[in-house]
Design a protein around this motif. Structure first.
Motif, PDB file in Angstrom:
ATOM      1  N   ARG A 116      17.365  -1.496 -28.212  1.00  0.00           N
ATOM      2  CA  ARG A 116      17.726  -2.825 -28.733  1.00  0.00           C
ATOM      3  C   ARG A 116      18.841  -3.373 -27.849  1.00  0.00           C
ATOM      4  NH1 ARG A 116      20.465  -3.667 -34.580  1.00  0.00           N
ATOM      5  NH2 ARG A 116      21.322  -5.699 -34.126  1.00  0.00           N
ATOM      6  N   ILE A 141      23.317   2.910 -21.774  1.00  0.00           N
ATOM      7  CA  ILE A 141      24.140   2.928 -22.987  1.00  0.00           C
ATOM      8  C   ILE A 141      25.072   1.716 -23.104  1.00  0.00           C
ATOM      9  CG2 ILE A 141      26.332   4.180 -22.567  1.00  0.00           C
ATOM     10  CD1 ILE A 141      25.178   6.303 -24.540  1.00  0.00           C
ATOM     11  N   LYS A 148      22.037  -5.229 -26.323  1.00  0.00           N
ATOM     12  CA  LYS A 148      23.298  -5.621 -26.959  1.00  0.00           C
ATOM     13  C   LYS A 148      23.507  -7.134 -26.886  1.00  0.00           C
ATOM     14  CE  LYS A 148      25.831  -1.316 -26.426  1.00  0.00           C
ATOM     15  NZ  LYS A 148      27.012  -0.637 -25.923  1.00  0.00           N
ATOM     16  N   TYR A 182      19.700  15.440 -30.747  1.00  0.00           N
ATOM     17  CA  TYR A 182      21.137  15.247 -30.944  1.00  0.00           C
ATOM     18  C   TYR A 182      21.771  16.566 -31.388  1.00  0.00           C
ATOM     19  CZ  TYR A 182      19.914  10.290 -30.962  1.00  0.00           C
ATOM     20  OH  TYR A 182      19.441   9.045 -30.616  1.00  0.00           O
ATOM     21  N   ALA A 214      22.351  -1.487 -23.931  1.00  0.00           N
ATOM     22  CA  ALA A 214      21.471  -1.490 -25.104  1.00  0.00           C
ATOM     23  C   ALA A 214      21.865  -0.407 -26.091  1.00  0.00           C
ATOM     24  CB  ALA A 214      20.034  -1.276 -24.652  1.00  0.00           C
ATOM     25  N   TYR A 215      21.365  -0.575 -27.317  1.00  0.00           N
ATOM     26  CA  TYR A 215      21.492   0.483 -28.321  1.00  0.00           C
ATOM     27  C   TYR A 215      20.228   1.324 -28.226  1.00  0.00           C
ATOM     28  CZ  TYR A 215      25.171  -2.457 -30.223  1.00  0.00           C
ATOM     29  OH  TYR A 215      26.310  -3.203 -30.374  1.00  0.00           O
ATOM     30  N   LEU A 216      20.387   2.633 -28.126  1.00  0.00           N
ATOM     31  CA  LEU A 216      19.222   3.507 -27.948  1.00  0.00           C
ATOM     32  C   LEU A 216      19.165   4.543 -29.054  1.00  0.00           C
ATOM     33  CD1 LEU A 216      20.565   3.519 -24.575  1.00  0.00           C
ATOM     34  CD2 LEU A 216      18.104   3.382 -24.588  1.00  0.00           C
ATOM     35  N   PHE A 217      17.948   4.899 -29.418  1.00  0.00           N
ATOM     36  CA  PHE A 217      17.801   5.939 -30.437  1.00  0.00           C
ATOM     37  C   PHE A 217      16.587   6.805 -30.088  1.00  0.00           C
ATOM     38  CE2 PHE A 217      16.895   7.607 -34.721  1.00  0.00           C
ATOM     39  CZ  PHE A 217      18.148   8.134 -34.986  1.00  0.00           C
ATOM     40  N   ASN A 254      24.653   5.414 -30.486  1.00  0.00           N
ATOM     41  CA  ASN A 254      24.931   5.444 -29.048  1.00  0.00           C
ATOM     42  C   ASN A 254      26.050   6.451 -28.725  1.00  0.00           C
ATOM     43  OD1 ASN A 254      23.089   3.644 -28.063  1.00  0.00           O
ATOM     44  ND2 ASN A 254      24.596   2.266 -27.152  1.00  0.00           N
TER      45      ASN A 254
END
Lengths: 147, 76
Positions: A53, A33, A55, B18, A36-39, B67
């Motif tokens: 993605r 976290i 940072k 989420y 990187a940006y995580l989804f 995030n």
């Protein structure tokens, strides 16, 4: 596990939930976290997609993906070890907590004794740990002929 | 006071990954940096529309917010 670059800035990893639990995926994401940006997207039962993605500009996506895969394995192993040692961990913590209160100590000892008895005696050797190595080998492969 | 951008950005969170409470808590925590609208798309998803964002945060607000929600959802 397949990965696909959506553009030069991010990577989508497809993870099979049959191999890695959601808890392991969450834990791996949590480790990343700050880098990187995580989804998270996808189907909980078929395929989980993790979009990563970095940072920092200029970070190599392939390196990040490789590190993420390694972290996923690490977390899966941690989970497995936790499952295997859950009982003994609970017993040790239980004993420590009961010992802190002298009044409850005797009651606790009795409770733990019942728990240990229920999980089987070491003399029964349910996992076959006490069997000598030679005997185990002979059982599996039969006796070796002497030349 | 920092300039604000009117551009709208959307994020659709799957509730399989989420927690709705985490999304709502993140909106409260980010409320000073941007404006948020919460829409339920169907039983399994939640849409968040971000607008009126601080100019310096605008390029990464979606990702930072996602995030943050992930961090809050972890360990549910």
């Amino acid at each position: 596990m397949k990965s696909k670059k959506t553009n030069n800035q991010e990577l989508v990893l497809n993870i099979n939930p049959q191999l890695y639990s959601l808890a392991a995926i969450y834990a791996a994401c949590y480790v990343f976290i700050d880098r990187a940006y995580l989804f998270l997207e996808g189907d909980l039962h078929k395929r989980i997609e993790v979009t990563i993605r970095p940072k920092k500009k200029g970070a190599r996506l392939e390196d990040l993906a490789g590190d993420f895969h390694n972290e996923l394995l690490n977390q899966a192993l941690r989970e497995e070890i936790f499952k295997n040692n859950k009982k003994i961990t609970e017993l040790i913590v239980g004993k420590a907590l009961f010992s802190a209160n002298p009044e409850a100590a005797e009651e606790g000892e009795e409770f733990l004794r019942v728990e240990i008895d229920a999980s089987g005696s070491y003399e029964e050797d349910p996992l076959g740990i006490a069997v000598p190595w030679e005997e185990n080998r002979e059982k599996k492969h039969g006796k070796k002929k002497k030349k | 006071m920092e300039k604000r951008r009117k551009n709208k950005k959307e994020i659709i969170f799957s509730l399989d990954f989420y927690r709705p409470e985490a999304i709502e808590a993140a909106i409260r925590d980010f409320s000073e940096t941007a404006s948020f609208e919460l829409e339920k798309t169907d039983g399994k998803k939640m849409k968040v529309v971000i607008s009126d964002c601080e100019a310096s945060l605008e390029p990464v607000i979606r990702e930072e917010f996602a995030n943050y929600v992930l961090g809050l959802s972890y360990g549910k």
